[in-house]
Design a protein around this motif. Structure first.
Motif, short mmCIF file in Angstrom:
data_model
loop_
_atom_site.label_atom_id
_atom_site.label_comp_id
_atom_site.label_asym_id
_atom_site.label_seq_id
_atom_site.Cartn_x
_atom_site.Cartn_y
_atom_site.Cartn_z
N ARG A 199 38.22 41.56 42.81
CA ARG A 199 37.38 42.14 41.75
C ARG A 199 35.94 41.78 42.08
O ARG A 199 35.56 40.60 42.11
CB ARG A 199 37.78 41.57 40.40
CG ARG A 199 36.75 41.86 39.30
CD ARG A 199 37.33 41.81 37.92
NE ARG A 199 38.09 43.03 37.63
CZ ARG A 199 38.68 43.28 36.46
NH1 ARG A 199 38.61 42.40 35.49
NH2 ARG A 199 39.33 44.41 36.27
N VAL A 224 31.82 47.05 38.05
CA VAL A 224 32.94 46.24 38.52
C VAL A 224 33.79 47.13 39.42
O VAL A 224 34.04 48.29 39.10
CB VAL A 224 33.73 45.64 37.34
CG1 VAL A 224 34.16 46.69 36.34
CG2 VAL A 224 34.95 44.88 37.83
N ILE A 225 34.12 46.61 40.58
CA ILE A 225 34.87 47.39 41.57
C ILE A 225 36.13 46.62 41.92
O ILE A 225 36.05 45.51 42.46
CB ILE A 225 34.01 47.65 42.82
CG1 ILE A 225 32.70 48.33 42.43
CG2 ILE A 225 34.77 48.50 43.84
CD1 ILE A 225 31.60 48.20 43.45
N ASP A 226 37.29 47.17 41.57
CA ASP A 226 38.57 46.54 41.89
C ASP A 226 39.10 47.16 43.18
O ASP A 226 39.28 48.37 43.26
CB ASP A 226 39.57 46.75 40.74
CG ASP A 226 39.21 45.93 39.52
OD1 ASP A 226 38.77 44.78 39.70
OD2 ASP A 226 39.37 46.43 38.39
N VAL A 227 39.34 46.30 44.16
CA VAL A 227 39.77 46.78 45.48
C VAL A 227 41.14 46.19 45.81
O VAL A 227 41.34 44.97 45.70
CB VAL A 227 38.73 46.35 46.55
CG1 VAL A 227 39.19 46.76 47.94
CG2 VAL A 227 37.38 46.95 46.25
N ASP A 228 42.09 47.04 46.19
CA ASP A 228 43.38 46.56 46.69
C ASP A 228 43.33 46.56 48.21
O ASP A 228 43.07 47.60 48.83
CB ASP A 228 44.52 47.50 46.27
CG ASP A 228 44.76 47.46 44.78
OD1 ASP A 228 44.13 46.63 44.10
OD2 ASP A 228 45.58 48.26 44.30
N LEU A 229 43.59 45.40 48.80
CA LEU A 229 43.58 45.30 50.26
C LEU A 229 45.01 45.28 50.77
O LEU A 229 45.86 44.56 50.25
CB LEU A 229 42.85 44.03 50.69
CG LEU A 229 41.36 43.96 50.36
CD1 LEU A 229 40.82 42.57 50.65
CD2 LEU A 229 40.60 45.00 51.16
N ASN A 230 45.25 46.06 51.78
CA ASN A 230 46.58 46.19 52.35
C ASN A 230 46.70 45.33 53.61
O ASN A 230 45.85 45.40 54.48
CB ASN A 230 46.79 47.67 52.74
CG ASN A 230 48.18 48.11 52.44
OD1 ASN A 230 49.02 47.31 52.04
ND2 ASN A 230 48.43 49.39 52.61
N GLN A 255 39.88 35.86 55.67
CA GLN A 255 39.71 37.23 56.17
C GLN A 255 39.31 38.17 55.03
O GLN A 255 38.43 39.02 55.17
CB GLN A 255 41.04 37.69 56.79
CG GLN A 255 40.96 39.00 57.56
CD GLN A 255 42.33 39.63 57.80
OE1 GLN A 255 43.37 38.99 57.56
NE2 GLN A 255 42.35 40.87 58.26
N LEU A 292 35.86 40.37 54.70
CA LEU A 292 35.92 41.82 54.50
C LEU A 292 35.13 42.26 53.27
O LEU A 292 34.32 43.19 53.32
CB LEU A 292 37.38 42.24 54.28
CG LEU A 292 38.13 42.81 55.45
CD1 LEU A 292 39.58 43.02 55.07
CD2 LEU A 292 37.51 44.14 55.89
N ASP A 342 31.43 41.94 53.65
CA ASP A 342 30.95 42.99 54.54
C ASP A 342 30.84 44.33 53.79
O ASP A 342 29.83 45.04 53.89
CB ASP A 342 31.95 43.10 55.71
CG ASP A 342 31.31 43.67 56.96
OD1 ASP A 342 30.07 43.60 57.07
OD2 ASP A 342 32.04 44.17 57.83
N MET A 343 31.87 44.65 53.01
CA MET A 343 31.84 45.90 52.21
C MET A 343 30.66 45.91 51.25
O MET A 343 30.00 46.93 51.07
CB MET A 343 33.11 46.00 51.34
CG MET A 343 34.35 46.35 52.08
SD MET A 343 35.71 46.32 50.87
CE MET A 343 37.07 46.07 51.99
N LEU A 403 27.97 48.77 51.68
CA LEU A 403 28.11 49.94 50.80
C LEU A 403 28.00 49.64 49.30
O LEU A 403 27.32 50.36 48.58
CB LEU A 403 29.46 50.62 51.06
CG LEU A 403 29.70 51.89 50.25
CD1 LEU A 403 28.92 53.05 50.82
CD2 LEU A 403 31.18 52.23 50.18
N LEU A 404 28.69 48.60 48.85
CA LEU A 404 28.92 48.50 47.40
C LEU A 404 27.72 48.00 46.62
O LEU A 404 27.55 48.36 45.45
CB LEU A 404 30.15 47.62 47.13
CG LEU A 404 31.44 48.10 47.80
CD1 LEU A 404 32.58 47.14 47.52
CD2 LEU A 404 31.83 49.50 47.33
N GLU A 433 48.66 39.25 45.21
CA GLU A 433 49.47 40.22 44.46
C GLU A 433 50.84 39.65 44.10
O GLU A 433 51.38 38.81 44.79
CB GLU A 433 49.63 41.51 45.26
CG GLU A 433 48.49 42.47 44.93
CD GLU A 433 48.47 43.67 45.86
OE1 GLU A 433 48.60 44.81 45.37
OE2 GLU A 433 48.31 43.47 47.06
#
Lengths: 82, 82
Positions: free
Chosen positions: B4, B41-47, B54, B58, B61-62, B66-67, B82
């Protein structure tokens, strides 16, 4: 007292902004990103409210009346003493 | 792993959206509200990212690429398994 309110779209509500962000991240090479949802954060400074219960009641009232759309959005918040 | 990300305007950067929300709250009778700042607020799911270091690298960097706009915005984030 300060409050940080987080307003997010409910599960199942389409989020084109999140989809656009996901696409842009993917174009930048962030292929690990599965899903993105975008919401709002609203920081509120309350004047002369020292009681936590009173602050909670006020914030929830604000969210229901203005800050969140209860049809498509959920809200949560945290309080912080100054 | 989920992240988040909270993106807020830096101190001193004008926030017309926050000012408008403050005015609207005031019109609704919430006179205790001294100041309002609005962010994202930006919720990101990482796969396939299991390592916390790590994931942190990431996400940062995002945000830088960009964000968040580093000239006028700050970001913070929390990670969640998760």
């Amino acid at each position: 007292m300060k409050a940080r309110i987080i307003v997010t779209l409910k599960r199942g509500v389409l989020d084109p902004q999140g989809k656009a962000v996901r696409g842009a991240l993917s174009n930048l090479g962030f292929n690990q990103v599965k899903n993105v949802r975008v919401g709002k954060v609203i920081d509120v400074d309350l004047n002369g409210v020292e009681d936590e219960a009173q602050a909670r009641a006020l914030i929830e009232d604000m969210c229901r009346k203005l800050l969140a759309n209860p049809v498509i959005e959920d809200f949560s918040y945290t309080l912080e003493d100054e």
